[in-house]
Design an enzyme around this catalytic site. Structure first.
Site, short mmCIF file in Angstrom:
data_model
loop_
_atom_site.label_atom_id
_atom_site.label_comp_id
_atom_site.label_asym_id
_atom_site.label_seq_id
_atom_site.Cartn_x
_atom_site.Cartn_y
_atom_site.Cartn_z
N GLY B 294 9.98 7.66 -0.82
CA GLY B 294 10.07 8.21 0.64
C GLY B 294 8.77 8.08 1.52
N SER B 295 8.38 8.98 2.34
CA SER B 295 7.37 8.86 3.11
C SER B 295 6.10 8.99 2.38
CB SER B 295 7.50 9.84 4.24
OG SER B 295 8.82 9.81 4.81
N THR B 296 6.02 9.81 1.27
CA THR B 296 4.73 9.88 0.72
C THR B 296 4.12 8.50 0.56
OG1 THR B 296 5.97 10.02 -1.47
CG2 THR B 296 4.89 12.25 -0.43
N LYS B 298 3.89 5.88 2.33
CA LYS B 298 3.39 5.43 3.56
C LYS B 298 2.02 5.66 3.58
CE LYS B 298 7.28 6.58 6.54
NZ LYS B 298 8.01 7.83 7.16
#
Lengths: 373, 647
Positions: B294-296, B298
């Site tokens: 997920g966003s981690t 990014k």
């Protein structure tokens, strides 16, 4: 008595002293090694570490007396009694097979008599047959090249005795007996082609014997790879090799064997050479082998120097019997051939074997006194 | 009939003689072979046969934390030995032993009457408890002895269970550090060999051979018990609160790759590991589990874009209308309607998916995936524990525009927590990718001096110091101003990133309402001393959003840990923004009728508390339209039944 001796000595020369020295050397080595290899078991079983040694010394004494006595009996005497001796041996061999008369030790019904005074008829048969066959071959030598008149009758006799011994069963003694007689028949002049024919039948018979008693197969496979069944059929061979291997060149030293501490079963009998290899090393083992080679050489020399054919065959038969037994016993101990279960002449503990051996060399010594060489 | 001549007989006798000598020579040759060629081999085997060994166990090394606190040690626990010959009343002895050692009388009788000189009561009588020891000593039975033995003790109980692992009945390492470093920890057994006869009796004439045991070395680890305890406490609280399927936390020193703390739920007590399912102790989630980050993730895209000068966070702008079209596929932002006009710094703060898709496309497939590789994804990190996962990346030939786009915001790739922690540590420590490690030093237990020091292993320089600094600042602003605000710690300049990843079910499709929510944080942002990652698998009774569930846990862990580590508080960090400057008050949205999973987009400026259970919101307080402070609490009431019949 003294007169008798003088009378006897008139026609006889001095015996073969070299042979006597060899025999006494073997007896001494045997006495020492029987004690060294047996005292652990003797202490354990009888609470007397000299138990086996005492008995062995008794048999040795009796055997030496018998040997010297026989040494002065002109060997021609045996020719006269050959038939009676053979017949007695056959009767004993039959008796031992009767349940209740014969005693079973180590899986074979080979003993007759009471306790320590028991004997092995098959041991007597070896000598009895050699005497008889020597008489037969000496007087019928002209027929020996004939299949029907010489070769087959000799074989029939040998294999009848062999068959009876195998009923006990005692493969080791049987094999020694057959091989010794083969040496005699060969030397007497039998045709090689007959031997090849016999070898063929022998092979067939050998296979039959193996099939009829499966434990022999196990013994053979055990010999090929003893570690396959280290606690079963391979046990004795492995324990024997564990004794010899660590011996090295010089051995662990006299009395220093570890395998005699219950690892090697009854080390004072059939496997005494293993303890010799362990305690005295390659040097000790080779020394014993050289003594036996000397015995063999003197025996051959006596045979060649014998004044008549009977003496020639008798001397050859006796020395062949002893040498073949040595070869088979040591080959078993060093893992060259399967376990057969015969004693090492002069060295193994055992009254029947030792006295018979000494009686045999007594005859040999007597023949040496007529030597023309 | 041919007459046999005397010459033939003589010749044949000589032949017999020569054959006989040959055979005797062969026999002597074989004797030499047995004694010289295979003699040594036979000697070795025979020696085994002749000697009996009494072994002396070496003391297993302790496992220590970075300050020398004991994590694993040995305690005395004797074992029962029997000498059957000395037992006078086997039946009675068997009954007494059976009762104390909790086994059947038949079994005990078997031990008591075994035909051996010495019998180990295994396993019933191995490493007995103090009460059992006391009971046996009191009885003082003939032929029953207590042999010195020891067992492993873990003073902190369940703490650090997966990392420490455990040992078996013979003190052999079976799991965790106990297994990985078993050889060095266990040392070398000593023995007293004596020669004996075949019946087991000692041969007194022969000298014994004594080999002294060599104790195992003590293992000093990079673990800090204080930090570990904080992490354990926080995860226990999270488990109580959210009843998740699993949870994990990792803390690492970004400057060395040393693991400061690591924990996993469900966990176990290493002393009684048999009491739990093998899956529990076999799966050390921080290194074993593999899921979409997920966003981690990014952070990696961000670091790559900054390093390649593909973006200027302050000055480049991006307009998010909620969707972005990639190769004919519409990819949505997690906030429906989008974040509108933003700088790229705001894109990071808002965790805006289309913004990151744009960054990914600017970089292109080769560059982005080359950075992903350099940051250590798709391969084991090499941590000194067994059971590490690889993670899964798209195969280069399968990467199309969609795959590139989703990877840029952390979907479609699969990583392990330890990979993420090490990659983020590299992104914030100046660009150095370290191999994670737990072992720090091997210490001789006698001299108490270090005999071996494990140096940090820098594997790769991935980005420059400049880029790393920019990443730190961007991530600090995420915590100060963006989705990570619950992780904010006063005075410690926390940076970090949320992550909410949908889980993939066994059928290959995403599971509904089942997320791994995570947060990765570090502090202080000017010179990070610690990187902490927390992931909670499928938390219940909450909104499954990383900023809600995981960020506060990381915040607490970082705050408490840095205080425990004595790290000085910083000044000049970004202040936490409680309000948007252009929006002093927030209008409460109408949440009634929404699915719980649709709530995430509201989480940035409101916090939500739930009542009831179910997936559908049936009521809320305050009511829609009310104006509340930024970050105010909205209570929502959940139920399973759907009021609206709009399907």
């Amino acid at each position: 008595m003294f007169l008798l001796f003088r009378n006897l000595f008139k026609h006889q020369n001095a015996p073969d002293y070299t042979l006597l020295v060899v025999i006494f050397s073997l007896i001494i080595v045997g006495g020492v090694m029987v004690y060294s290899s047996s005292y652990v078991w003797a202490e354990y079983k009888y609470g007397d570490m000299f138990y086996y040694l005492k008995r062995q010394l008794l048999f040795t004494g009796a055997g030496i007396i018998a040997m010297f006595f026989i040494m002065i009996i002109p060997y021609g005497t045996w020719k006269k009694y050959a038939k009676i001796i053979l017949l007695s041996c056959f009767i004993l061999l039959l008796l031992v097979l009767i349940p209740g008369v014969g005693m079973t030790r180590g899986g074979a019904q080979s003993w007759i008599g009471v306790g320590a005074f028991s004997i092995q008829p098959s041991e007597f048969m070896k000598l009895g047959l050699i005497i008889f066959l020597s008489v037969y071959l000496a007087s019928n030598q002209k027929y020996i090249t004939s299949l029907r008149k010489g070769f087959i009758p000799s074989l029939l006799l040998v294999f009848t005795a062999f068959g009876l011994i195998m009923l006990q069963p005692d493969l080791g003694t049987g094999v020694v007996l057959v091989l010794t007689c083969m040496v005699l028949i060969y030397t007497a002049g039998a045709r090689l082609s007959h031997f090849f024919g016999l070898a063929f039948f022998g092979l067939v018979g050998f296979l039959f014997l193996i099939i009829s008693a499966p434990y022999r197969i196990a013994r053979i496979t055990a010999f090929l790879n003893p570690w396959e069944d280290p606690l079963g059929d391979g046990f004795q061979i492995i324990q024997s090799l564990y004794a010899i291997g660590p011996g090295g060149l010089m051995g662990l030293g006299l009395g220093e064997s570890l395998q005699k501490y219950f690892y090697l079963p009854e080390p004072q009998t059939d496997f005494i050479f293993a303890i010799i290899g362990e305690e005295l090393g390659f040097i000790g083992g080779t020394f014993v082998l050289i003594l036996f080679a000397l015995l063999f050489w003197r025996g051959i020399k006596i045979s060649l120097g014998a004044p008549d054919q009977f003496g020639r065959f008798l001397a050859l038969g006796i020395v062949s019997m002893l040498t073949i037994q040595v070869m088979i016993n040591i080959s078993v101990v060093i893992g060259l051939i399967p376990v057969t279960g015969i004693t090492l002449p002069f060295l193994s503990y055992g009254g029947s074997s030792l006295t018979l051996t000494l009686c045999s060399v007594g005859i040999l010594l007597n023949i040496s006194r007529y030597s023309s060489v | 009939m041919k007459r046999v001549s005397a010459v033939t007989v003589r010749k044949r006798i000589v032949t017999v003689f020569l054959c006989g000598l040959l055979i005797l020579a062969i026999i002597d040759f074989r004797l030499g072979y047995v004694q010289f060629v295979i003699g040594d081999q036979l000697m070795a085997k025979a020696n085994n046969l002749w000697t009996r060994d009494i072994t002396f166990e070496a003391e297993r090394g302790n496992i220590l934390d970075v300050n020398g606190e004991i994590l694993a040690e040995n305690v005395s626990a004797p074992s029962v030995m029997l000498v059957p010959k000395q037992i006078k009343n086997p039946q009675k002895t068997a009954e007494q032993l059976a009762e104390i050692l909790d086994m059947s009388v038949d079994k005990a009788y078997e031990y008591v009457t075994k035909k051996e000189s010495m019998v180990k009561v295994h396993p019933e009588g191995r490493k007995i408890s103090e009460e059992q020891e006391e009971a046996i000593r009191t009885l003082n039975l003939d032929g029953v002895y207590l042999a010195k033995d020891s067992k492993r003790n873990y003073p902190d109980g369940n703490n650090l269970a997966h990392v420490l692992g455990f040992t078996g009945i013979d003190n052999q390492g079976l799991m965790g550090l106990e297994l990985y470093y078993n050889d060095k920890l266990s040392g070398d057994k000593g023995s007293l060999s004596f020669y004996s006869d075949a019946k087991g009796k000692k041969l007194e004439d022969l000298a014994d051979i004594y080999k002294s045991p060599k104790d195992g070395l003590d293992l000093k680890t990079t673990i800090n018990t204080k930090v570990q305890t904080i992490m354990e406490r926080e995860l226990d609280l999270a488990v109580t609160k959210y009843n998740p399927d699993g949870a994990l936390a990792v803390a690492v020193d970004p400057d060395t790759g040393g693991i400061i703390g690591m924990t996993s739920r469900p966990n176990f007590n290493p002393e009684n590991y048999q009491e739990v399912d093998s899956k529990i102790y076999n799966r050390n989630l921080p290194i074993w589990s593999t899921y979409e980050p997920g966003s981690t993730f990014k952070i990696i895209t961000l670091a790559a874009a900054l390093e390649e000068n593909a973006v200027d966070l302050q000055n480049d702008e991006f307009n998010d209308d909620g969707d972005i079209s990639v190769g004919g596929t519409e990819l949505h932002c997690w906030k429906s309607g989008g974040h509108g006009h933003q700088t790229y710094l705001e894109v990071v703060q808002n965790s805006c998916n289309p913004g990151f898709v744009n960054l990914g496309m600017e970089l292109g497939k080769d560059k982005l995936f080359s950075y992903i590789n350099d940051f250590g994804f798709g391969k084991k990190t090499g941590i000194d524990l067994q059971g590490e996962g690889n993670g899964i990346l798209f195969k280069p030939e399968n990467i199309g525009p969609v795959e590139l786009a989703t990877t840029a915001f952390g979907q479609g790739v699969s990583v392990t927590p330890i990979q993420q922690v090490m990659a983020v540590a590299a992104a914030v420590n100046g660009g150095y990718l370290y191999e994670p490690h737990i072992a720090k030093e091997w210490i001789d237990p006698k001299t108490e001096e270090a005999v071996e020091t494990i140096e940090p292993n820098m594997k790769e320089r991935v980005i420059s110091e400049e880029t790393s600094k920019e990443v730190r600042l961007a991530l600090e602003s995420v915590v100060a101003k963006g989705t990570g605000r619950p992780a904010y710690v006063d005075g410690y300049r926390v940076g970090g990133k949320t992550g909410t990843a949908q889980k993939v079910g066994p059928d290959g499709h995403y599971l509904k309402n089942n997320y791994v929510v995570s947060f990765i944080g570090f502090a202080p942002a000017d010179d990070p001393e610690i990187v902490v990652y927390v992931a909670i698998d499928n938390p219940k009774n909450t909104v499954q959003f990383g900023g809600v569930v995981a960020a506060p846990i990381v915040g607490t862990i970082i705050g408490d840990s840095l205080r425990a580590l004595g790290v000085k508080q910083r000044e000049g960090g970004l202040d936490k923004e409680y309000m948007w400057p252009e929006q002093p008050k927030v209008e409460v949205p109408d949440l009634i009728g929404l699915e719980k999973s649709e709530l995430t987009e509201y989480m940035t400026n409101l916090s939500i508390e739930t009542s009831g259970s179910g997936d559908t919101i049936i009521n809320q307080a305050p009511q829609p339209g009310a104006k509340v402070e930024q970050g105010a609490k909205i209570r929502i009431y959940l139920s399973d039944k759907k009021d609206n019949n709009s399907e």
